[in-house]
Design an enzyme around this catalytic site. Structure first.
Site, PDB file in Angstrom:
ATOM      1  N   LYS A 116     -15.762  19.712 -17.436  1.00  0.00           N
ATOM      2  CA  LYS A 116     -15.270  19.580 -18.820  1.00  0.00           C
ATOM      3  C   LYS A 116     -15.438  18.122 -19.209  1.00  0.00           C
ATOM      4  CE  LYS A 116     -12.306  19.431 -22.343  1.00  0.00           C
ATOM      5  NZ  LYS A 116     -12.532  17.993 -22.596  1.00  0.00           N
ATOM      6  N   GLU A 131      -6.598  12.266  -9.552  1.00  0.00           N
ATOM      7  CA  GLU A 131      -6.503  10.807  -9.717  1.00  0.00           C
ATOM      8  C   GLU A 131      -5.728  10.582 -10.998  1.00  0.00           C
ATOM      9  OE1 GLU A 131      -7.699   8.943  -7.465  1.00  0.00           O
ATOM     10  OE2 GLU A 131      -9.109  10.274  -6.475  1.00  0.00           O
ATOM     11  N   CYS A 180      -7.093   2.999 -14.708  1.00  0.00           N
ATOM     12  CA  CYS A 180      -5.878   3.400 -13.991  1.00  0.00           C
ATOM     13  C   CYS A 180      -5.517   2.395 -12.903  1.00  0.00           C
ATOM     14  CB  CYS A 180      -6.062   4.790 -13.408  1.00  0.00           C
ATOM     15  SG  CYS A 180      -7.593   4.933 -12.503  1.00  0.00           S
ATOM     16  N   GLU A 186       2.803   2.674 -17.391  1.00  0.00           N
ATOM     17  CA  GLU A 186       1.501   2.015 -17.544  1.00  0.00           C
ATOM     18  C   GLU A 186       1.184   1.824 -19.039  1.00  0.00           C
ATOM     19  OE1 GLU A 186      -1.291   5.170 -16.548  1.00  0.00           O
ATOM     20  OE2 GLU A 186      -2.608   3.646 -15.721  1.00  0.00           O
TER      21      GLU A 186
END
Ligand SMILES: NC(=O)c1ccc[n+]([C@@H]2O[C@H](COP(=O)([O-])OP(=O)(O)OC[C@H]3O[C@@H](n4cnc5c(N)ncnc54)[C@H](O)[C@@H]3O)[C@@H](O)[C@H]2O)c1
Ligand SMILES: O=CCCC(=O)O
Length: 499
Positions: A186, A263, A297, A395
């Site tokens: 995707k 992840e 990330c 974050e």
């Protein structure tokens, strides 16, 4: 070059359809979604098929049909295919980078770096494909002989984000194909053109039809996600993105008990001890914090500096940020681009506002840059940060560096480990005993010591806690796409005939 995409050398790399079963197709419904391809202008330049459940099921069926013959190919044959795909990416690196800058906004030099990084995953896994070894095990039952083989897990559903439009895809497809799996990927709704160009190169590399299939969607993304996760045919989901979506996909995958690797989000601590090389630490913090304008990330999110060098670090760090040039990714001399969308800008603004309201002092930046476009935000440095501020607990995924002061090693390790997530962590020190002590004490999956850049196809990438599980890249990456089969042969060990 302004904000407009420079012409591609090979115009056939720009697609408006997606690649399923070796063909370029639209959604069965005929629906498309607009891609706000240029974050620098917000201009809608293209469309892609808005695929739904039935389109996704067709892609899964194509991957299922291709699996029996593909899994029988030898590792060496798959290696050659991946090597060819790698070479085609390198040959078309300039065009791929133009597409990345166009739809993601990152500066062209960074986009070129991403293409090499992305292609290197194909090169790496081309080298791993012929070396998927089983084991021979001494049996505890006399006359039995036990060994294992590693087999492809089957059809894989791969879901990737927009921040690395090429590398997140190749980091998953490389090991999947090396292992002998077929895939339905995707592509991110924000950055589907890079994915489509990579699919075109798969076709040219001679990857057999149905082995690699791409599904595109923006609004229908949850529908595509639930079709992949609920399918009995799909045996593995690999996802890179936020922790929230990761949790959802894990719940959805429970009924069919799929193999998973995730992840997810990070909130990386970046620690500078008094004994660090200050210049090196400042350079490392700049590289880690502001890579892709803070949208990775593994970007430093909480920068902890020991009290003895806090003021000196803050001054030097802010000074370096002054040298940044923010702008459109193709513009000469631009070092940092825009954020991906308005939602991302709102989160950055909220973190700055919250920090300032609670006593944080802005050393540089702090505001949007409407003169450049709606998604530009000034690279920002805030000092006197405290543990209860939003930025400390979540974050930012944007260009805001928050500087926290700490006193002892024990204090900072406690603060660093207070997060629910644990992806990357960094620290700077010249004391070798401290290097081992702190590296072993931090609750993260990856650590940079005296460096702010750790991403490397040869190094295992992944997290602990709510940053997910599984490792990508490295010799471990292929393990995520195989299952171990044990074979016991009984009735062995007779005396030699004639004995
Ligand atoms: N680990 C990473 O590399 C990474 C990358 C991008 C974003 N993020 C995280 O995401 C946050 C913000 O970005 P975002 O809002 O685009 O993240 P997100 O998780 O909402 O989206 C990431 C990708 O997940 C897919 N997705 C979203 N909802 C889905 C669903 N219901 N089913 C299946 N797929 C779905 C989309 O393709 C999207 O491109 C950041 O704060 C960061 O934590 C992490
Ligand atoms: O943001 C996620 C991946 C970043 C990287 O591979 O360095």
């Amino acid at each position: 070059m302004g904000h407009n995409i420079p012409p591609l050398n090979d115009k056939s790399l720009l697609k408006s359809q997606t690649y399923v079963n070796g063909e370029w197709i639209g959604a069965k419904s005929g629906k498309t979604f607009e891609v706000h391809v240029d974050p620098a202008t917000g201009k809608v330049i293209g469309t892609m098929p808005e695929m739904d459940k039935s389109d996704t099921e067709a892609a899964i069926a194509a991957a299922e049909a291709a699996l029996p013959s593909f899994r029988k190919t030898t590792g060496r044959e798959r290696s050659r295919m991946l090597r060819k795909w790698y070479q085609l990416m390198m040959d078309n690196a300039e065009d791929l980078a133009k597409l990345i800058t166009w739809e993601n906004g990152k500066p062209f030099a960074d986009a070129k770096g991403e293409v090499t990084y992305a292609a290197n995953f194909f090169e790496w896994f081309a080298e791993e494909a012929p070396r998927v070894y089983g084991t021979t095990i001494p049996a505890s039952i006399a006359g039995n002989r036990v060994f294992t083989i590693k087999e492809p897990v089957g059809v894989c559903g791969l879901i990737t984000p927009w921040n690395f439009p090429a590398a997140m895809i190749t980091r998953k497809i490389g090991p999947a194909l090396a292992a002998g799996c077929t895939v339905v990927a995707k592509s991110p709704g924000e950055t589907p053109f890079t994915a489509a160009a990579i699919a075109e190169l798969a076709h040219r590399a001679g990857i057999p039809k149905g082995v690699v299939n791409f599904v595109t969607a923006l609004e229908n993304t949850p529908e595509v996600g639930s079709t992949l996760t609920n399918s009995k045919v799909v045996r593995k989901i690999s996802f890179t993105g936020s922790t929230g979506v990761g949790k959802l996909l894990m719940k959805q995958s429970a009924d069919t008990l799929k193999k998973l690797s995730f992840e997810l989000g990070g909130n990386a601590p970046f620690i500078v001890f008094d004994d660090a090389d200050l210049e090196l630490a400042v350079t490392g913090a700049i590289a880690s914090k502001f890579r892709s304008s803070g949208q990775t990330c593994v970007c430093a999110n909480r920068i902890y500096v020991q009290a003895g060098i806090y003021d000196a670090f803050a001054e030097k760090f802010a000074e370096k940020v002054k040298d940044f040039k923010v702008g459109g990714g193709y513009d000469e001399g631009v070092t940092h681009g825009p954020l991906i969308h308005d939602r991302a800008v709102s989160k950055v603004e909220a973190h700055v506002k919250d920090a300032v309201e609670q006593g944080g002092k802005v050393l540089i930046g702090g505001h949007k840059m409407p003169e450049l476009g709606s998604t530009f935000f000034q690279p920002t440095v805030i000092r006197d940060m405290t543990a209860d501020m939003q930025l400390a607990n979540e974050e930012t995924f944007g260009p805001v560096a928050g500087l926290f002061k700490f006193n002892t090693e024990a204090d900072v390790v406690k603060l660093a480990n207070a997060a629910d997530v644990g992806l990357a962590g960094y620290f700077f020190s010249r004391d070798i005993q401290r290097v081992y002590r702190v590296a072993e004490a931090l609750d993260v999956g990856m650590i940079g010591v005296n460096t702010g850049l750790i991403s490397d196809p040869a190094a295992p990438f992944g997290g602990v806690k709510e940053s997910g599980f599984g490792r990508e890249g490295s010799h471990l990456g292929i393990e995520e796409y195989v299952v171990t089969k044990m074979i016991t042969v009984g009735g062995m060990g007779q005396p030699l005939q004639g004995e």
